[in-house]
Design a protein around this motif. Structure first.
Motif, PDB file in Angstrom:
ATOM      1  N   GLN A  61     117.095 -70.205 -30.344  1.00 43.79           N
ATOM      2  CA  GLN A  61     116.177 -69.246 -29.753  1.00 43.79           C
ATOM      3  C   GLN A  61     116.575 -68.948 -28.311  1.00 43.79           C
ATOM      4  O   GLN A  61     116.460 -67.826 -27.840  1.00 43.79           O
ATOM      5  CB  GLN A  61     114.752 -69.781 -29.786  1.00 43.79           C
ATOM      6  CG  GLN A  61     114.132 -69.735 -31.162  1.00 43.79           C
ATOM      7  CD  GLN A  61     112.712 -70.293 -31.147  1.00 43.79           C
ATOM      8  OE1 GLN A  61     112.283 -70.842 -30.153  1.00 43.79           O
ATOM      9  NE2 GLN A  61     112.035 -70.148 -32.262  1.00 43.79           N
ATOM     10  N   GLY A  62     117.029 -69.948 -27.582  1.00 49.76           N
ATOM     11  CA  GLY A  62     117.482 -69.729 -26.210  1.00 49.76           C
ATOM     12  C   GLY A  62     118.649 -68.762 -26.158  1.00 49.76           C
ATOM     13  O   GLY A  62     118.728 -67.912 -25.289  1.00 49.76           O
ATOM     14  N   GLY A  63     119.566 -68.835 -27.050  1.00 46.92           N
ATOM     15  CA  GLY A  63     120.710 -67.925 -27.098  1.00 46.92           C
ATOM     16  C   GLY A  63     120.288 -66.522 -27.476  1.00 46.92           C
ATOM     17  O   GLY A  63     120.793 -65.536 -26.936  1.00 46.92           O
ATOM     18  N   SER A  64     119.333 -66.373 -28.383  1.00 48.40           N
ATOM     19  CA  SER A  64     118.891 -65.039 -28.780  1.00 48.40           C
ATOM     20  C   SER A  64     118.080 -64.385 -27.661  1.00 48.40           C
ATOM     21  O   SER A  64     118.128 -63.162 -27.482  1.00 48.40           O
ATOM     22  CB  SER A  64     118.091 -65.087 -30.077  1.00 48.40           C
ATOM     23  OG  SER A  64     116.912 -65.836 -29.892  1.00 48.40           O
ATOM     24  N   ALA A  65     117.329 -65.155 -26.892  1.00 50.24           N
ATOM     25  CA  ALA A  65     116.580 -64.591 -25.764  1.00 50.24           C
ATOM     26  C   ALA A  65     117.551 -64.034 -24.723  1.00 50.24           C
ATOM     27  O   ALA A  65     117.314 -62.966 -24.145  1.00 50.24           O
ATOM     28  CB  ALA A  65     115.673 -65.648 -25.148  1.00 50.24           C
ATOM     29  N   PHE A  83     120.576 -62.908 -25.323  1.00 53.25           N
ATOM     30  CA  PHE A  83     121.160 -61.710 -25.928  1.00 53.25           C
ATOM     31  C   PHE A  83     120.201 -60.519 -25.823  1.00 53.25           C
ATOM     32  O   PHE A  83     120.604 -59.416 -25.459  1.00 53.25           O
ATOM     33  CB  PHE A  83     121.531 -61.990 -27.395  1.00 53.25           C
ATOM     34  CG  PHE A  83     122.092 -60.798 -28.092  1.00 53.25           C
ATOM     35  CD1 PHE A  83     123.390 -60.360 -27.811  1.00 53.25           C
ATOM     36  CD2 PHE A  83     121.336 -60.093 -29.017  1.00 53.25           C
ATOM     37  CE1 PHE A  83     123.901 -59.259 -28.450  1.00 53.25           C
ATOM     38  CE2 PHE A  83     121.851 -58.989 -29.646  1.00 53.25           C
ATOM     39  CZ  PHE A  83     123.140 -58.565 -29.365  1.00 53.25           C
ATOM     40  N   VAL A  84     118.922 -60.741 -26.138  1.00 53.02           N
ATOM     41  CA  VAL A  84     117.922 -59.668 -26.062  1.00 53.02           C
ATOM     42  C   VAL A  84     117.774 -59.187 -24.616  1.00 53.02           C
ATOM     43  O   VAL A  84     117.691 -57.991 -24.344  1.00 53.02           O
ATOM     44  CB  VAL A  84     116.565 -60.137 -26.641  1.00 53.02           C
ATOM     45  CG1 VAL A  84     115.462 -59.149 -26.321  1.00 53.02           C
ATOM     46  CG2 VAL A  84     116.681 -60.340 -28.144  1.00 53.02           C
ATOM     47  N   THR A  85     117.789 -60.084 -23.664  1.00 54.32           N
ATOM     48  CA  THR A  85     117.663 -59.721 -22.252  1.00 54.32           C
ATOM     49  C   THR A  85     118.850 -58.881 -21.805  1.00 54.32           C
ATOM     50  O   THR A  85     118.688 -57.867 -21.116  1.00 54.32           O
ATOM     51  CB  THR A  85     117.550 -60.993 -21.389  1.00 54.32           C
ATOM     52  OG1 THR A  85     116.441 -61.768 -21.846  1.00 54.32           O
ATOM     53  CG2 THR A  85     117.377 -60.649 -19.930  1.00 54.32           C
ATOM     54  N   VAL A  86     120.056 -59.285 -22.183  1.00 48.93           N
ATOM     55  CA  VAL A  86     121.251 -58.530 -21.814  1.00 48.93           C
ATOM     56  C   VAL A  86     121.207 -57.136 -22.447  1.00 48.93           C
ATOM     57  O   VAL A  86     121.524 -56.133 -21.803  1.00 48.93           O
ATOM     58  CB  VAL A  86     122.524 -59.296 -22.210  1.00 48.93           C
ATOM     59  CG1 VAL A  86     123.763 -58.410 -22.106  1.00 48.93           C
ATOM     60  CG2 VAL A  86     122.684 -60.538 -21.356  1.00 48.93           C
ATOM     61  N   MET A  87     120.788 -57.050 -23.693  1.00 46.52           N
ATOM     62  CA  MET A  87     120.695 -55.750 -24.368  1.00 46.52           C
ATOM     63  C   MET A  87     119.661 -54.850 -23.685  1.00 46.52           C
ATOM     64  O   MET A  87     119.874 -53.642 -23.545  1.00 46.52           O
ATOM     65  CB  MET A  87     120.352 -55.935 -25.855  1.00 46.52           C
ATOM     66  CG  MET A  87     121.490 -56.572 -26.664  1.00 46.52           C
ATOM     67  SD  MET A  87     123.076 -55.736 -26.467  1.00 46.52           S
ATOM     68  CE  MET A  87     122.753 -54.221 -27.274  1.00 46.52           C
ATOM     69  N   MET A  88     118.547 -55.413 -23.262  1.00 42.96           N
ATOM     70  CA  MET A  88     117.517 -54.641 -22.564  1.00 42.96           C
ATOM     71  C   MET A  88     118.064 -54.117 -21.222  1.00 42.96           C
ATOM     72  O   MET A  88     117.804 -52.970 -20.839  1.00 42.96           O
ATOM     73  CB  MET A  88     116.264 -55.486 -22.318  1.00 42.96           C
ATOM     74  CG  MET A  88     115.486 -55.823 -23.588  1.00 42.96           C
ATOM     75  SD  MET A  88     114.812 -54.365 -24.355  1.00 42.96           S
ATOM     76  CE  MET A  88     113.459 -54.042 -23.259  1.00 42.96           C
ATOM     77  N   LEU A  89     118.804 -54.956 -20.522  1.00 39.35           N
ATOM     78  CA  LEU A  89     119.400 -54.512 -19.253  1.00 39.35           C
ATOM     79  C   LEU A  89     120.412 -53.387 -19.476  1.00 39.35           C
ATOM     80  O   LEU A  89     120.467 -52.422 -18.701  1.00 39.35           O
ATOM     81  CB  LEU A  89     120.056 -55.690 -18.538  1.00 39.35           C
ATOM     82  CG  LEU A  89     119.098 -56.686 -17.875  1.00 39.35           C
ATOM     83  CD1 LEU A  89     119.872 -57.887 -17.354  1.00 39.35           C
ATOM     84  CD2 LEU A  89     118.347 -56.006 -16.745  1.00 39.35           C
ATOM     85  N   VAL A  90     121.218 -53.494 -20.515  1.00 37.32           N
ATOM     86  CA  VAL A  90     122.179 -52.443 -20.828  1.00 37.32           C
ATOM     87  C   VAL A  90     121.436 -51.150 -21.185  1.00 37.32           C
ATOM     88  O   VAL A  90     121.800 -50.061 -20.713  1.00 37.32           O
ATOM     89  CB  VAL A  90     123.114 -52.889 -21.978  1.00 37.32           C
ATOM     90  CG1 VAL A  90     123.922 -51.720 -22.522  1.00 37.32           C
ATOM     91  CG2 VAL A  90     124.037 -53.997 -21.501  1.00 37.32           C
ATOM     92  N   LEU A  91     120.379 -51.244 -21.977  1.00 39.44           N
ATOM     93  CA  LEU A  91     119.586 -50.075 -22.363  1.00 39.44           C
ATOM     94  C   LEU A  91     118.941 -49.429 -21.135  1.00 39.44           C
ATOM     95  O   LEU A  91     118.957 -48.201 -20.986  1.00 39.44           O
ATOM     96  CB  LEU A  91     118.514 -50.482 -23.389  1.00 39.44           C
ATOM     97  CG  LEU A  91     117.619 -49.367 -23.902  1.00 39.44           C
ATOM     98  CD1 LEU A  91     118.445 -48.333 -24.660  1.00 39.44           C
ATOM     99  CD2 LEU A  91     116.538 -49.935 -24.785  1.00 39.44           C
TER     100      LEU A  91
END
Length: 177
Positions: free
Chosen positions: A13-17, A19-27
């Motif tokens: 779950q820590g790794g997916s959080a 990943f989701v944070t990085v994707m949100m920043l890119v978006l």
């Protein structure tokens, strides 16, 4: 001493959080870039509209010059013997481009006005209009009527934006019976 038990799925779950944070920043970065592009396009459109408005203001000054020319030359117009003379009458209009003012601080260059290059004359006689009811004729047999004039000018900005204006003016003058 007791150790808390670790569950293997917490690490995933820590790794997916992350990943989701990085994707949100890119978006959010893409949205920011798209917003900048929209603002740039809006500023360009606003600049074009401003230059067109400045050219229209310069053309309006040309119309005012045409009206002033007719009013200044009113004695010559009244001395003309008839409609044929009015049709041949070519009042003076400033030749070439006239600067709107002496200010050198115009954002898009100093605007100018002049005769419409597509028109045969800047000021042209159109014909006879209605009676001038507010003028009392002193001489018997003289009727005051409106002479109709077309004024065609163009305003130009320094970077080449042109606006053409066509206006109609009327001037009361005596016509014989």
């Amino acid at each position: 001493m007791s150790h808390p038990t670790r569950h293997p799925h917490h690490r995933r779950q820590g790794g997916s959080a992350l990943f989701v944070t990085v994707m949100m920043l890119v978006l959010m970065g893409f949205i920011g870039l798209a917003s900048l592009d929209t603002v740039t396009a809006d500023r360009k459109v606003a600049g074009f509209q401003t230059r067109a408005r400045v050219a229209l203001d310069a053309a309006d000054a040309g119309v005012a010059t045409g009206l002033a020319t007719l009013l200044t030359d009113v004695d010559n117009i009244h001395q003309l013997p008839g409609v044929a003379a009015l049709e041949a009458y070519n009042p003076p209009f400033p030749a070439g481009a006239t600067a709107l003012s002496d200010l050198a601080s115009w954002q898009y260059g100093q605007p100018t006005f002049g005769a419409d290059t597509t028109a045969p004359a800047a000021i042209d006689y159109l014909g006879v209009g209605g009676n001038c009811d507010f003028i009392m004729a002193v001489d018997a047999g003289v009727v005051w009527r409106k002479s109709l004039w077309e004024i065609r000018v163009q305003g130009t900005t320094n970077d080449g934006v042109n606006t053409r204006v066509q206006s109609t003016a009327s001037l009361c003058r005596p016509y014989g019976t």
